[in-house]
Design a protein around this motif. Sequence first.
Motif, PDB file in Angstrom:
ATOM      1  N   GLY A 191      14.799  66.934 119.070  1.00  0.00           N
ATOM      2  CA  GLY A 191      13.955  65.757 119.120  1.00  0.00           C
ATOM      3  C   GLY A 191      12.617  65.889 118.434  1.00  0.00           C
ATOM      4  N   MET A 192      12.346  67.015 117.812  1.00  0.00           N
ATOM      5  CA  MET A 192      11.063  67.184 117.132  1.00  0.00           C
ATOM      6  C   MET A 192      10.985  66.264 115.913  1.00  0.00           C
ATOM      7  N   PRO A 193       9.857  65.556 115.713  1.00  0.00           N
ATOM      8  CA  PRO A 193       9.726  64.666 114.548  1.00  0.00           C
ATOM      9  C   PRO A 193       9.887  65.410 113.228  1.00  0.00           C
ATOM     10  N   GLY A 194      10.448  64.723 112.240  1.00  0.00           N
ATOM     11  CA  GLY A 194      10.645  65.338 110.940  1.00  0.00           C
ATOM     12  C   GLY A 194       9.339  65.721 110.267  1.00  0.00           C
ATOM     13  N   ALA A 195       8.275  64.962 110.527  1.00  0.00           N
ATOM     14  CA  ALA A 195       6.972  65.288 109.935  1.00  0.00           C
ATOM     15  C   ALA A 195       6.480  66.650 110.409  1.00  0.00           C
ATOM     16  N   TRP A 196       6.820  67.012 111.641  1.00  0.00           N
ATOM     17  CA  TRP A 196       6.403  68.325 112.144  1.00  0.00           C
ATOM     18  C   TRP A 196       7.144  69.445 111.427  1.00  0.00           C
ATOM     19  N   VAL A 197       8.401  69.190 111.058  1.00  0.00           N
ATOM     20  CA  VAL A 197       9.155  70.185 110.286  1.00  0.00           C
ATOM     21  C   VAL A 197       8.439  70.439 108.959  1.00  0.00           C
ATOM     22  N   VAL A 198       7.988  69.362 108.319  1.00  0.00           N
ATOM     23  CA  VAL A 198       7.265  69.495 107.051  1.00  0.00           C
ATOM     24  C   VAL A 198       5.988  70.305 107.248  1.00  0.00           C
ATOM     25  N   LEU A 199       5.258  70.016 108.336  1.00  0.00           N
ATOM     26  CA  LEU A 199       4.012  70.739 108.593  1.00  0.00           C
ATOM     27  C   LEU A 199       4.265  72.219 108.873  1.00  0.00           C
ATOM     28  N   LEU A 200       5.354  72.524 109.551  1.00  0.00           N
ATOM     29  CA  LEU A 200       5.663  73.919 109.850  1.00  0.00           C
ATOM     30  C   LEU A 200       6.076  74.689 108.600  1.00  0.00           C
ATOM     31  N   TRP A 220      -1.710  69.107  97.271  1.00  0.00           N
ATOM     32  CA  TRP A 220      -0.827  69.438  98.383  1.00  0.00           C
ATOM     33  C   TRP A 220      -1.549  69.454  99.726  1.00  0.00           C
ATOM     34  N   ILE A 221      -2.680  70.107  99.810  1.00  0.00           N
ATOM     35  CA  ILE A 221      -3.377  70.250 101.089  1.00  0.00           C
ATOM     36  C   ILE A 221      -3.850  68.899 101.638  1.00  0.00           C
ATOM     37  N   PRO A 222      -4.455  68.004 100.828  1.00  0.00           N
ATOM     38  CA  PRO A 222      -4.796  66.672 101.365  1.00  0.00           C
ATOM     39  C   PRO A 222      -3.592  65.882 101.865  1.00  0.00           C
ATOM     40  N   VAL A 223      -2.451  66.011 101.172  1.00  0.00           N
ATOM     41  CA  VAL A 223      -1.241  65.316 101.621  1.00  0.00           C
ATOM     42  C   VAL A 223      -0.823  65.805 102.999  1.00  0.00           C
ATOM     43  N   MET A 224      -0.888  67.124 103.221  1.00  0.00           N
ATOM     44  CA  MET A 224      -0.548  67.671 104.531  1.00  0.00           C
ATOM     45  C   MET A 224      -1.532  67.219 105.603  1.00  0.00           C
ATOM     46  N   ALA A 225      -2.784  67.046 105.222  1.00  0.00           N
ATOM     47  CA  ALA A 225      -3.775  66.546 106.176  1.00  0.00           C
ATOM     48  C   ALA A 225      -3.435  65.123 106.611  1.00  0.00           C
ATOM     49  N   VAL A 226      -2.980  64.300 105.671  1.00  0.00           N
ATOM     50  CA  VAL A 226      -2.590  62.925 105.997  1.00  0.00           C
ATOM     51  C   VAL A 226      -1.363  62.922 106.908  1.00  0.00           C
ATOM     52  N   VAL A 227      -0.388  63.784 106.604  1.00  0.00           N
ATOM     53  CA  VAL A 227       0.811  63.882 107.454  1.00  0.00           C
ATOM     54  C   VAL A 227       0.422  64.276 108.872  1.00  0.00           C
ATOM     55  N   ALA A 228      -0.498  65.221 108.999  1.00  0.00           N
ATOM     56  CA  ALA A 228      -0.955  65.650 110.321  1.00  0.00           C
ATOM     57  C   ALA A 228      -1.651  64.521 111.066  1.00  0.00           C
ATOM     58  N   ALA A 229      -2.478  63.772 110.365  1.00  0.00           N
ATOM     59  CA  ALA A 229      -3.217  62.671 111.002  1.00  0.00           C
ATOM     60  C   ALA A 229      -2.282  61.586 111.517  1.00  0.00           C
ATOM     61  N   ARG A 230      -1.179  61.382 110.816  1.00  0.00           N
ATOM     62  CA  ARG A 230      -0.261  60.312 111.206  1.00  0.00           C
ATOM     63  C   ARG A 230       0.783  60.742 112.231  1.00  0.00           C
ATOM     64  N   SER A 231       1.061  62.022 112.347  1.00  0.00           N
ATOM     65  CA  SER A 231       2.157  62.462 113.218  1.00  0.00           C
ATOM     66  C   SER A 231       1.706  63.235 114.453  1.00  0.00           C
ATOM     67  N   LEU A 232       0.513  63.820 114.421  1.00  0.00           N
ATOM     68  CA  LEU A 232       0.025  64.601 115.552  1.00  0.00           C
ATOM     69  C   LEU A 232      -0.897  63.765 116.439  1.00  0.00           C
ATOM     70  N   PRO A 233      -0.964  64.093 117.723  1.00  0.00           N
ATOM     71  CA  PRO A 233      -1.755  63.264 118.648  1.00  0.00           C
ATOM     72  C   PRO A 233      -3.259  63.333 118.430  1.00  0.00           C
ATOM     73  N   TRP A 234      -3.772  64.431 117.890  1.00  0.00           N
ATOM     74  CA  TRP A 234      -5.221  64.570 117.711  1.00  0.00           C
ATOM     75  C   TRP A 234      -5.589  64.093 116.299  1.00  0.00           C
ATOM     76  N   LYS A 235      -5.983  62.857 116.194  1.00  0.00           N
ATOM     77  CA  LYS A 235      -6.163  62.219 114.892  1.00  0.00           C
ATOM     78  C   LYS A 235      -7.284  62.835 114.059  1.00  0.00           C
ATOM     79  N   ARG A 236      -8.327  63.355 114.694  1.00  0.00           N
ATOM     80  CA  ARG A 236      -9.428  63.954 113.950  1.00  0.00           C
ATOM     81  C   ARG A 236      -9.286  65.464 113.839  1.00  0.00           C
TER      82      ARG A 236
END
Length: 428
Positions: A191-200, A220-236
Amino acid sequence: MTLSGFWDRRRGGLLFKRDGRRRRWFAGVDKILWWIPLAMIFVAGFLIASTQRQAGYADWYQHWVTAAVGLVIALLLAKVPVERISRWTWPIYGAMVASLIAVRLIGVSALGAQSWINIAGFNVQPSEFAKIAAILLLAQVLSRHPVERPVDLVRPVATISVPWLLVLIQPDLGTSLVFGAVLLVMMFWSGMPGAWVVLLISPVVTSVLAGVVPWLLVLWIPVMAVVAARSLPWKRLAPMAVVAIQGLFAVGTPWLWNNFLQPHQRDRLTLFLDPNKDPLGGGYHLLQSTVGIGSGGWFGTGLLQGHLTLLRFIPEQHTDFIFSALGEETGFLGSALVVLGFVAWIWRLLKIAGQARTDVESLVVIGVGAMVMFQVVVNINMTIGLGPITGIPLPWLSYGRSAMLVNFIGLGLCASVARGIKQPVKRR
């Protein structure tokens, strides 16, 4: 009694009933699950024999003998419910960890790694059996604690970290990668979101980019920051944490490259990009493998008829580079059939996992599928020059007793789940 009456009586008697039981037994056999591996093993025996025609030894019959032993084990496991096996998960896991520790103390070294233990004259590779132990325990952990929050990552990562580290320090980089692939796929299935797989996975990509094309890190690094902001609970906090981790890997990669990896491991990871840099050294395997596969053409030279195979241009061809012998002797057609066979086999596992009675059974099947498919993709890419040499064997085809037995254990577990599908119970 007339002959026709006698025949009718025989048809209605014991012989007919026995034949009916045989028909029912064969009707219940999952043909894709069983016959595809057995067909590959049969062909592999000829390929291994072909690679050793000029050698003073022969392993082809041992390949078949080991497969026969593995088949018996798989058939026995197929009759045992996975739930019953799961009761022994912790003892199995503990035994595997102990065996990996024993490798460091009394292990046998070969090909730059101390990965084997000699038992009664046979070299056993505990890291192979540790894959099954890890899958069983991960299935238990993820069925009770699926990855739905970031904190849920702690349990499965801790579960896999012990065998992963013990295998990595042998050093066996290839097998350690299998543990990571199994972990990611099983967590995603739980059940883990696919975005988390990308982040890992992203730190690995960052490390590669830092060594090959550093300027791409700016994108690459800014793109990963955007993925984190949209998929993880801690937006900042999440984007800042991801940027910090990516930066750490980007800066730390050169130090790890020079101080952690062995010289032969560095060569394996880079020479596939240009094997001509060292055509008689680290690039030799890749160059000869691609030449052998290309020389097979559409239909190959025929089993036991390969010219490069006969002259033994490719060292250790019967193990990690068996696909090059397949390409030379069966051509594009034979190679494509093997690839399609693996795809059909994995597709069957996905169907079994989707219909499994419990989450534990479903996760076990997915773990076995991830273990096999990751090795298939990495091995084939390695032999055709699209990936680094990692020392990962090709399931069912490469020679190796421990790997063969582990593949059959995995097959037996999947067959057990498939056998129990007709007896549905509530999922936990």
